[in-house]
Design a protein around this motif. Structure first.
Motif, mmCIF file in Angstrom:
data_model
loop_
_atom_site.group_PDB
_atom_site.id
_atom_site.type_symbol
_atom_site.label_atom_id
_atom_site.label_comp_id
_atom_site.label_asym_id
_atom_site.label_seq_id
_atom_site.Cartn_x
_atom_site.Cartn_y
_atom_site.Cartn_z
ATOM 1 N N ARG A 128 0.848 -1.183 0.000
ATOM 2 C CA ARG A 128 0.000 0.000 0.000
ATOM 3 C C ARG A 128 0.887 1.238 0.000
ATOM 4 O O ARG A 128 1.949 1.257 0.635
ATOM 5 C CB ARG A 128 -0.915 0.036 1.232
ATOM 6 N N SER A 136 -3.450 3.239 -1.926
ATOM 7 C CA SER A 136 -3.828 2.277 -2.953
ATOM 8 C C SER A 136 -2.758 1.205 -3.089
ATOM 9 O O SER A 136 -1.699 1.256 -2.449
ATOM 10 C CB SER A 136 -4.067 2.980 -4.302
ATOM 11 N N ASP A 137 -3.046 0.228 -3.943
ATOM 12 C CA ASP A 137 -2.164 -0.913 -4.177
ATOM 13 C C ASP A 137 -1.586 -0.812 -5.591
ATOM 14 O O ASP A 137 -1.926 0.106 -6.349
ATOM 15 C CB ASP A 137 -2.939 -2.220 -3.988
#
Length: 218
Positions: A128, A136-137
């Motif tokens: 992350r 977010s990833d």
């Protein structure tokens, strides 16, 4: 083709290959621009076309940089210096050498895209990292890079007098990933333009503010 008609495909994950395709399609279209056109405004933006490519390159670079540290930051951006070359211009860490001309500018774009492609390919999916719209990833950063590429190439195409219509399936996947509340019964490309404040849709006025949801999906 609406997203609802293409639901199985649109639910598939956004990948590094998708991002690479978006960047390569954009570069191929932008290579068709006449050299004298780069000083004109990019669509409705306040930047000229050269500055807009620098901004897009900077977006892709910055997303790659966020994923770069062994422990990515969750509370802010990796602290590169972003600065504008003129009042009102984009604040970038990435600037292209004007002496290299449009061909050099597009090399900068392609190289910045390749950095993000590589980071998405090699970063563990559980990673992350911070983004102003929420952590977010790697898949999320790939989708963000695609949206930046598709919509800024739209801005550029308007300013440069070029035709630009990206693949519907690519637009569908990033809509599902980043704009889950967008209309699903309309064509994906006009819907993505609507979701990013660039167009109207039937029954949906043009947005004056917008953001995406980069939160990792279950």
């Amino acid at each position: 083709m609406s997203r609802s008609a293409d639901s199985d495909l649109s639910r598939s994950p956004v990948t590094a290959d998708d991002l690479d395709l978006a960047v390569q399609l954009a570069v191929a279209v932008l290579r068709e621009a006449p050299p004298a056109a780069w000083e004109g405004k990019a669509g409705s933006l306040e930047w000229d076309c050269w500055e807009t490519v620098e901004h897009l390159s900077d977006d892709l670079f910055a997303y790659a940089a966020q994923l770069g540290p062994k422990t990515p930051p969750l509370d802010g951006e990796v602290p590169f210096v972003w600065e504008s070359r003129r009042p009102g211009g984009p604040a970038n860490a990435i600037h292209a050498d004007r002496m290299a001309g449009p061909a050099g500018l597009l090399q900068v774009l392609e190289a910045s895209g390749a950095l993000l492609v590589a980071m998405v390919r090699t970063t563990p999916p559980q990673t992350r990292a911070h983004h102003v719209f929420g952590a977010s990833d790697p898949e999320g950063f790939a989708a963000m890079g695609i949206v930046e590429t598709l919509v800024h190439t739209y801005d550029l195409a308007r300013g440069l007098g070029l035709a630009w219509s990206p693949p519907a399936d690519l637009c569908s996947r990033v809509l599902v990933r980043l704009f889950p509340d967008a209309p699903s019964s309309t064509d994906p490309w006009p819907t993505l333009l609507w979701a990013t404040g660039r167009a109207e849709l039937p029954g949906h006025p043009r947005l004056t503010t917008w953001s995406w949801d980069g939160a990792p999906r279950a």
